[in-house]
Design an enzyme around this catalytic site. Structure first.
Site, mmCIF file in Angstrom:
data_model
loop_
_atom_site.group_PDB
_atom_site.id
_atom_site.type_symbol
_atom_site.label_atom_id
_atom_site.label_comp_id
_atom_site.label_asym_id
_atom_site.label_seq_id
_atom_site.Cartn_x
_atom_site.Cartn_y
_atom_site.Cartn_z
ATOM 1 N N ASN A 10 -35.060 23.218 31.749
ATOM 2 C CA ASN A 10 -35.215 21.929 30.865
ATOM 3 C C ASN A 10 -33.969 21.780 29.971
ATOM 4 O O ASN A 10 -33.904 22.509 28.939
ATOM 5 C CB ASN A 10 -36.331 22.202 30.070
ATOM 6 C CG ASN A 10 -36.677 20.837 29.301
ATOM 7 O OD1 ASN A 10 -36.227 19.792 29.303
ATOM 8 N ND2 ASN A 10 -37.748 21.043 28.324
ATOM 9 N N LYS A 12 -33.208 19.291 28.156
ATOM 10 C CA LYS A 12 -33.303 18.339 27.114
ATOM 11 C C LYS A 12 -32.247 17.676 26.852
ATOM 12 O O LYS A 12 -31.861 16.957 27.717
ATOM 13 C CB LYS A 12 -33.590 19.422 25.867
ATOM 14 C CG LYS A 12 -34.689 20.435 26.070
ATOM 15 C CD LYS A 12 -35.257 21.312 24.909
ATOM 16 C CE LYS A 12 -36.255 22.377 25.263
ATOM 17 N NZ LYS A 12 -36.941 23.016 24.423
ATOM 18 N N GLU A 96 -42.199 18.925 22.328
ATOM 19 C CA GLU A 96 -41.485 17.938 21.910
ATOM 20 C C GLU A 96 -42.021 16.557 22.076
ATOM 21 O O GLU A 96 -41.929 15.789 21.217
ATOM 22 C CB GLU A 96 -39.831 18.248 22.125
ATOM 23 C CG GLU A 96 -39.253 19.589 21.567
ATOM 24 C CD GLU A 96 -38.325 20.204 22.348
ATOM 25 O OE1 GLU A 96 -37.707 19.664 23.540
ATOM 26 O OE2 GLU A 96 -38.203 21.539 22.318
ATOM 27 N N GLU A 164 -46.418 26.898 27.240
ATOM 28 C CA GLU A 164 -45.229 27.129 26.090
ATOM 29 C C GLU A 164 -45.642 27.107 24.664
ATOM 30 O O GLU A 164 -45.919 26.104 24.079
ATOM 31 C CB GLU A 164 -44.227 25.895 26.138
ATOM 32 C CG GLU A 164 -43.649 25.831 27.776
ATOM 33 C CD GLU A 164 -42.265 25.175 27.554
ATOM 34 O OE1 GLU A 164 -41.126 25.551 27.970
ATOM 35 O OE2 GLU A 164 -42.206 23.892 27.147
ATOM 36 N N GLY A 170 -37.320 27.415 21.359
ATOM 37 C CA GLY A 170 -35.870 27.522 20.610
ATOM 38 C C GLY A 170 -35.784 28.460 19.443
ATOM 39 O O GLY A 170 -35.138 28.174 18.698
ATOM 40 N N SER A 210 -37.851 30.598 24.626
ATOM 41 C CA SER A 210 -36.886 31.684 24.421
ATOM 42 C C SER A 210 -37.021 32.526 25.481
ATOM 43 O O SER A 210 -36.652 33.761 25.351
ATOM 44 C CB SER A 210 -37.292 32.270 23.074
ATOM 45 O OG SER A 210 -37.105 31.469 21.989
HETATM 46 P P1 13P Z 1 -36.127 27.230 24.813
HETATM 47 O O1 13P Z 1 -36.094 28.074 26.147
HETATM 48 O O2 13P Z 1 -34.870 26.891 24.404
HETATM 49 O O3 13P Z 1 -36.798 28.246 23.815
HETATM 50 O O4 13P Z 1 -36.984 26.127 25.121
HETATM 51 C C1 13P Z 1 -38.297 26.403 25.913
HETATM 52 C C2 13P Z 1 -38.718 24.955 26.335
HETATM 53 O O5 13P Z 1 -39.080 24.043 25.663
HETATM 54 C C3 13P Z 1 -38.447 24.443 27.708
HETATM 55 O O6 13P Z 1 -39.352 23.688 27.963
#
Ligand code: 13P
Length: 247
Positions: A10, A12, A96, A164, A170, A210
């Site tokens: 992802n 983002k 998010e 998640e 993050g 993470s």
């Molecule tokens: P991170 O791997 O950066 O923690 O993000 C996880 C995430 O939200 C994947 O959709």
């Protein structure tokens, strides 16, 4: 029952044509486990570019979409548009979207139904916030979120469920593998009891939060963890190690 390992990046709201182009070049030439299904979640504006650059063995996902086909919805995109760009997946209900943009379970449910009706597949995200885990209501929260998906899914072969935990996203604070496994197992039990035994057995439940090259092997070794949803590390060559976590 064997479930094909599924790893979704992802990206983002990150990258540009230059950096994503480099990343895709690296992915295209990497040695990846052929038994793993790999999908990259691209920013909407780059879907076309990503689909035409990325090797055909990799799938492409949009990170969100709207609940109807077209109309006066400034700034939104439809599943039909995503399909038109050659992508076959949509990530829905990401934390998010829920917690930064205030999307409700009801809206996420409607999006799910519309995406599936349009022949696309869904990465359906659930996860508890830190205060919810500390209050001991993790299961209650993720079951309620899963129910809104379940009420809008007819064919579960088109859906991957992503757990998640919000506190792990993050933050560098990966969920301990046993703790993630526990939630995955409970989600599978919920699906068995509330959808069907067969769906409970066959749906892939992936972990996100993470995930790194260092944490993926132990997580991927858990009985009910069928892959990963990867944010930060999916923008780095490290993503290849995560794809190959089972090797
Ligand atoms: P991170 O791997 O950066 O923690 O993000 C996880 C995430 O939200 C994947 O959709």
């Amino acid at each position: 029952m064997s479930r094909k390992f599924f790893v979704c990046g992802n990206w983002k709201m990150n990258g540009d044509k230059a950096s994503l182009g480099e990343l895709m070049k690296t992915l295209n030439s990497a040695k990846v486990d052929p038994s793993v299904e790999v999908v990259c979640g691209s920013p909407a504006v780059y879907l076309d570019f990503v689909r035409s650059t990325l090797d055909a063995k990799f799938g492409v996902a949009a990170q969100n979409c709207y609940k109807v086909a077209k109309g006066a919805f400034t700034g939104e995109i439809s599943p039909a548009m995503i399909k038109d760009c050659g992508a076959h997946w949509v990530i829905l209900g990401h934390s998010e979207r829920r917690h930064v943009f205030g999307e409700s379970d009801e809206l996420i449910g409607k999006k799910t139904a519309h995406v599936l009706e349009n022949g696309l597949r869904v990465v359906a995200c659930v996860g508890e916030k830190l205060e919810e885990r500390e209050a001991g209501i993790t299961e209650k929260v993720v079951f309620a979120q899963t129910k809104f998906f379940a009420d809008n899914v007819k064919d579960w072969s088109k859906v991957v469920l992503a757990y998640e935990p919000v506190w792990a996203i993050g933050t560098g604070r990966t969920a301990p593998p046993q703790q993630a496994q526990e939630v995955h197992e409970k989600l599978r039990e919920w699906l068995r009891a509330n959808v069907s035994e067969a769906v409970g057995d066959s749906v892939r439940i992936i972990y996100g939060g993470s995930v790194t090259g260092g944490t993926c092997k132990e997580l991927g070794g858990q009985k009910d963890i069928d892959g990963f949803l990867v944010g930060g590390a999916s923008l780095k060559p490290e993503f290849i190690d995560i794809i190959n976590a089972k090797q």
